[in-house]
Enzyme design. Structure first.
Site, PDB file in Angstrom:
ATOM      1  CE  LYS A 120       0.815   1.652   4.300  1.00 31.28           C
ATOM      2  NZ  LYS A 120       1.446   2.969   4.596  1.00 31.28           N
ATOM      3  CG  ASP A 149      -0.900   0.387   7.433  1.00 26.75           C
ATOM      4  OD1 ASP A 149       0.306   0.639   7.326  1.00 26.75           O
ATOM      5  OD2 ASP A 149      -1.797   1.258   7.442  1.00 26.75           O
ATOM      6  N   PRO A 200       8.961  -4.080   0.374  1.00 25.72           N
ATOM      7  CG  PRO A 200       9.202  -1.775   0.124  1.00 25.72           C
ATOM      8  CD  PRO A 200       8.533  -2.972  -0.482  1.00 25.72           C
ATOM      9  N   GLY A 230       7.343   1.420   4.835  1.00 25.19           N
ATOM     10  CA  GLY A 230       6.217   2.343   4.743  1.00 25.19           C
ATOM     11  C   GLY A 230       5.159   1.852   3.770  1.00 25.19           C
ATOM     12  N   GLY A 238       4.426  -3.933   4.581  1.00 29.03           N
ATOM     13  CA  GLY A 238       4.826  -5.293   4.211  1.00 29.03           C
ATOM     14  C   GLY A 238       4.417  -6.318   5.249  1.00 29.03           C
TER      15      GLY A 238
HETATM   16  C1  LIG Z   1       1.899   4.928   8.933  1.00 28.18           C
HETATM   17  C2  LIG Z   1       0.865   4.000   8.377  1.00 28.18           C
HETATM   18  O1  LIG Z   1       1.478   2.997   7.603  1.00 28.18           O
HETATM   19  C3  LIG Z   1      -0.089   4.772   7.468  1.00 28.18           C
HETATM   20  O2  LIG Z   1      -0.880   3.882   6.729  1.00 28.18           O
HETATM   21  C4  LIG Z   1       0.079   3.338   9.498  1.00 28.18           C
HETATM   22  O3  LIG Z   1      -0.559   4.282  10.292  1.00 28.18           O
HETATM   23  C5  LIG Z   1       0.952   2.443  10.376  1.00 28.18           C
HETATM   24  O4  LIG Z   1       0.266   1.235  10.487  1.00 28.18           O
HETATM   25  P1  LIG Z   1       0.943  -0.010  11.238  1.00 28.18           P
HETATM   26  O5  LIG Z   1       2.379  -0.113  10.856  1.00 28.18           O
HETATM   27  O6  LIG Z   1       0.038  -1.172  11.029  1.00 28.18           O
HETATM   28  O7  LIG Z   1       0.869   0.501  12.733  1.00 28.18           O
HETATM   29  P2  LIG Z   1       0.581  -0.374  14.028  1.00 28.18           P
HETATM   30  O8  LIG Z   1       1.395  -1.633  13.965  1.00 28.18           O
HETATM   31  O9  LIG Z   1      -0.884  -0.442  14.214  1.00 28.18           O
HETATM   32  O10 LIG Z   1       1.188   0.599  15.131  1.00 28.18           O
HETATM   33  C6  LIG Z   1       2.594   0.721  15.251  1.00 28.18           C
HETATM   34  C7  LIG Z   1       2.866   1.999  16.021  1.00 28.18           C
HETATM   35  O11 LIG Z   1       2.682   3.123  15.142  1.00 28.18           O
HETATM   36  C8  LIG Z   1       2.068   4.219  15.833  1.00 28.18           C
HETATM   37  N1  LIG Z   1       0.762   4.502  15.223  1.00 28.18           N
HETATM   38  C9  LIG Z   1       0.229   3.663  14.295  1.00 28.18           C
HETATM   39  C10 LIG Z   1      -0.985   3.986  13.711  1.00 28.18           C
HETATM   40  C11 LIG Z   1      -1.647   5.166  14.120  1.00 28.18           C
HETATM   41  N2  LIG Z   1      -2.835   5.508  13.591  1.00 28.18           N
HETATM   42  N3  LIG Z   1      -1.085   5.976  15.049  1.00 28.18           N
HETATM   43  C12 LIG Z   1       0.112   5.668  15.600  1.00 28.18           C
HETATM   44  O12 LIG Z   1       0.613   6.433  16.444  1.00 28.18           O
HETATM   45  C13 LIG Z   1       1.945   3.767  17.288  1.00 28.18           C
HETATM   46  O13 LIG Z   1       3.123   4.153  17.971  1.00 28.18           O
HETATM   47  C14 LIG Z   1       1.908   2.261  17.162  1.00 28.18           C
HETATM   48  O14 LIG Z   1       2.342   1.608  18.344  1.00 28.18           O
HETATM   49  N1  LIG Z   2       5.845 -10.599   7.970  1.00 26.82           N
HETATM   50  C1  LIG Z   2       6.616  -9.513   8.180  1.00 26.82           C
HETATM   51  N2  LIG Z   2       7.160  -8.848   7.139  1.00 26.82           N
HETATM   52  C2  LIG Z   2       7.927  -7.748   7.351  1.00 26.82           C
HETATM   53  N3  LIG Z   2       8.210  -7.231   8.567  1.00 26.82           N
HETATM   54  C3  LIG Z   2       7.677  -7.865   9.631  1.00 26.82           C
HETATM   55  C4  LIG Z   2       6.856  -9.017   9.486  1.00 26.82           C
HETATM   56  N4  LIG Z   2       6.466  -9.411  10.717  1.00 26.82           N
HETATM   57  C5  LIG Z   2       7.009  -8.548  11.585  1.00 26.82           C
HETATM   58  N5  LIG Z   2       7.750  -7.627  10.957  1.00 26.82           N
HETATM   59  C6  LIG Z   2       8.475  -6.533  11.641  1.00 26.82           C
HETATM   60  O1  LIG Z   2       7.609  -5.378  11.504  1.00 26.82           O
HETATM   61  C7  LIG Z   2       8.365  -4.224  11.191  1.00 26.82           C
HETATM   62  C8  LIG Z   2       7.532  -3.373  10.291  1.00 26.82           C
HETATM   63  O2  LIG Z   2       7.341  -4.127   9.126  1.00 26.82           O
HETATM   64  P1  LIG Z   2       6.530  -3.516   7.885  1.00 26.82           P
HETATM   65  O3  LIG Z   2       7.171  -4.034   6.639  1.00 26.82           O
HETATM   66  O4  LIG Z   2       5.086  -3.747   8.092  1.00 26.82           O
HETATM   67  O5  LIG Z   2       6.827  -1.971   8.019  1.00 26.82           O
HETATM   68  P2  LIG Z   2       6.157  -0.833   7.156  1.00 26.82           P
HETATM   69  O6  LIG Z   2       6.120  -1.256   5.746  1.00 26.82           O
HETATM   70  O7  LIG Z   2       6.835   0.421   7.508  1.00 26.82           O
HETATM   71  O8  LIG Z   2       4.706  -0.816   7.737  1.00 26.82           O
HETATM   72  P3  LIG Z   2       3.747   0.457   7.742  1.00 26.82           P
HETATM   73  O9  LIG Z   2       3.688   0.986   6.343  1.00 26.82           O
HETATM   74  O10 LIG Z   2       2.505  -0.168   8.215  1.00 26.82           O
HETATM   75  O11 LIG Z   2       4.367   1.412   8.692  1.00 26.82           O
HETATM   76  C9  LIG Z   2       9.631  -4.729  10.530  1.00 26.82           C
HETATM   77  O12 LIG Z   2      10.714  -3.936  10.950  1.00 26.82           O
HETATM   78  C10 LIG Z   2       9.789  -6.169  11.000  1.00 26.82           C
HETATM   79  O13 LIG Z   2      10.795  -6.269  12.001  1.00 26.82           O
END
Ligand SMILES: C[C@](O)(CO)[C@H](O)COP(=O)(O)OP(=O)(O)OC[C@H]1O[C@@H](n2ccc(N)nc2=O)[C@H](O)[C@@H]1O
Ligand SMILES: Nc1ncnc2c1ncn2[C@@H]1O[C@H](COP(=O)(O)OP(=O)(O)OP(=O)(O)O)[C@@H](O)[C@H]1O
Length: 351
Positions: free
Chosen positions: A16, A162, A120, A124, A127
């Site tokens: 996404k 997400d 990746p 962001g 994944g």
């Molecule tokens: C940044 C985005 O990727 C935008 O789509 C999402 O808001 C993040 O989604 P995500 O990685 O699934 O986040 P979560 O695993 O639910 O939360 C991880 C951490 O991100 C912060 N978090 C996340 C979502 C949100 N609406 N507010 C937050 O402050 C919080 O510190 C939380 O503990």
């Molecule tokens: N199946 C998985 N694939 C990737 N990372 C994972 C997984 N399970 C746990 N993680 C941990 O979650 C952290 C965040 O992974 P992710 O790839 O979702 O980050 P992101 O793409 O930044 O997510 P978001 O866009 O929701 O912020 C990684 O640093 C990794 O250590």
């Protein structure tokens, strides 16, 4: 190869990006209220699940590959850095989704989960969230659960903010933590260049940095916040990339750039290479660049790849559907004689 009971079910799940990401102030629960426009792109992970041998994972460290016990394994040719970045213990988001679904239906998570990753890590682009969504859908199929997508999305929201969108796909307006979704009309394809970095950014760290910048900025005047979402929705409905380009925005971008100043160069280089506009996706560090059309995206990607501002680039488009079962659904015939669809991960990992 793993010997397992029964055929695996495989789900393909998209990455996404956030075309618009407005971040509210911190809530009492530590999250932030969001108004965001998600779009699913044709950059996919594949999640395969199979019933594992009896036996529970030994403590926190789940069984290692090849023993067939419940657990998670990474498939495909990943670099050591990529393998190191993804936990294969109970903190893996796909495993957490399996546990959440098992608890919801009152059974044991006696499954082996295989992840073939192309999204990746910590980039962001959700994944890990995508793998959680893929695991939910694959297990609902493997376990022949009579659960609608709404019920799965409710469980998804308990795994991460997400995850629900990774099931939903397409283009959607997300509110709340990002788990409350409304579909957005988007009949047109938008063409993107995705600039991947050789490192990740921790999502909670980026949100925390935004809070810090906002507190600090009060002394020098408020940190600019992006505008309302309505014009973005109109631009998407129009299909006009040039209109949408003017409206891409992400309140987390300032925080991501503060933590990773090199992103300024990446964002500039993408536009210099011919993109209409660029923005950090989610919490970054991945930057996405909107282009006028497919050929333009290929040209921009080629120039950006040589600019020394990212690890690698991908050409992608959206919207694409959310998580989909592509193999092994016990309620549907196997894939047709025309062979597997493009991008097939090759022989079944459990064969
Ligand atoms: C940044 C985005 O990727 C935008 O789509 C999402 O808001 C993040 O989604 P995500 O990685 O699934 O986040 P979560 O695993 O639910 O939360 C991880 C951490 O991100 C912060 N978090 C996340 C979502 C949100 N609406 N507010 C937050 O402050 C919080 O510190 C939380 O503990
Ligand atoms: N199946 C998985 N694939 C990737 N990372 C994972 C997984 N399970 C746990 N993680 C941990 O979650 C952290 C965040 O992974 P992710 O790839 O979702 O980050 P992101 O793409 O930044 O997510 P978001 O866009 O929701 O912020 C990684 O640093 C990794 O250590």
């Amino acid at each position: 190869m793993l010997s397992a009971v029964g055929p695996p079910v495989t789900v393909r799940v998209p990455a996404k990006i956030n075309l618009h990401l407005a971040v509210g102030d911190t809530r009492p629960d530590g999250y932030h209220d969001l108004v965001t426009v998600f779009q699913a792109l044709n950059l996919f992970d594949e999640v395969s699940v199979v019933t594992a041998h009896a036996g529970r994972p030994t403590g926190e460290r789940l069984a290692t590959i090849g023993q067939g016990a419940p657990g998670v394994e990474l498939l495909g040719d990943l670099t050591d850095e990529e393998r190191d970045a993804v936990p294969v213990d109970s903190s893996n988001l796909a495993w957490q989704a399996a546990v959440a679904l098992a608890e919801a239906v009152g059974r044991e998570p006696d499954v082996r989960i295989g992840l073939r990753k192309a999204i990746p890590v910590a980039g962001g682009m959700a994944g890990g969230s995508a793998d959680a969504a893929g695991a939910l859908l694959a297990l609902a199929s493997l376990w022949r659960l009579d659960l609608g997508r709404e019920a799965l999305m409710e469980i998804a929201a308990t795994v991460g903010s997400d995850v629900a969108f990774a099931l939903h796909g397409g283009t959607a307006l997300g509110t709340g933590r990002g788990e409350s979704l409304v579909p957005v009309l988007s009949r047109h394809t938008f063409h993107w260049v995705v600039a991947l970095q050789d490192h990740g950014l921790s999502t909670p760290t980026v949100f925390g940095e935004l809070d810090r910048l906002r507190q600090g900025a009060d002394a020098e005047g408020p940190l600019r916040r992006i505008g309302s979402v309505e014009p973005v929705l109109e631009a998407i409905a129009s299909g006009e990339a040039r209109s949408l380009a003017l409206l891409l925005g992400n309140d987390l971008q300032a925080a991501a750039v503060s933590l990773d100043p090199g992103l300024r160069r990446t964002l500039r280089a993408g536009v210099s290479a011919g993109a209409l506009a660029g923005v950090v996706s989610g919490s970054g560090p991945t930057c996405v660049f909107l282009c006028t059309d497919g050929p333009s995206a290929v040209r921009v990607a080629a120039e950006l790849a040589g600019a020394g501002v990212c690890r690698t680039v991908r050409v992608a488009h959206g919207p694409v559907p959310g998580a989909r079962v592509i193999d092994g659904d016990p309620t549907r015939p196997p894939r047709g004689p025309g062979g597997p669809p493009a991008g097939d991960p090759g022989p079944n990992m459990y064969a």
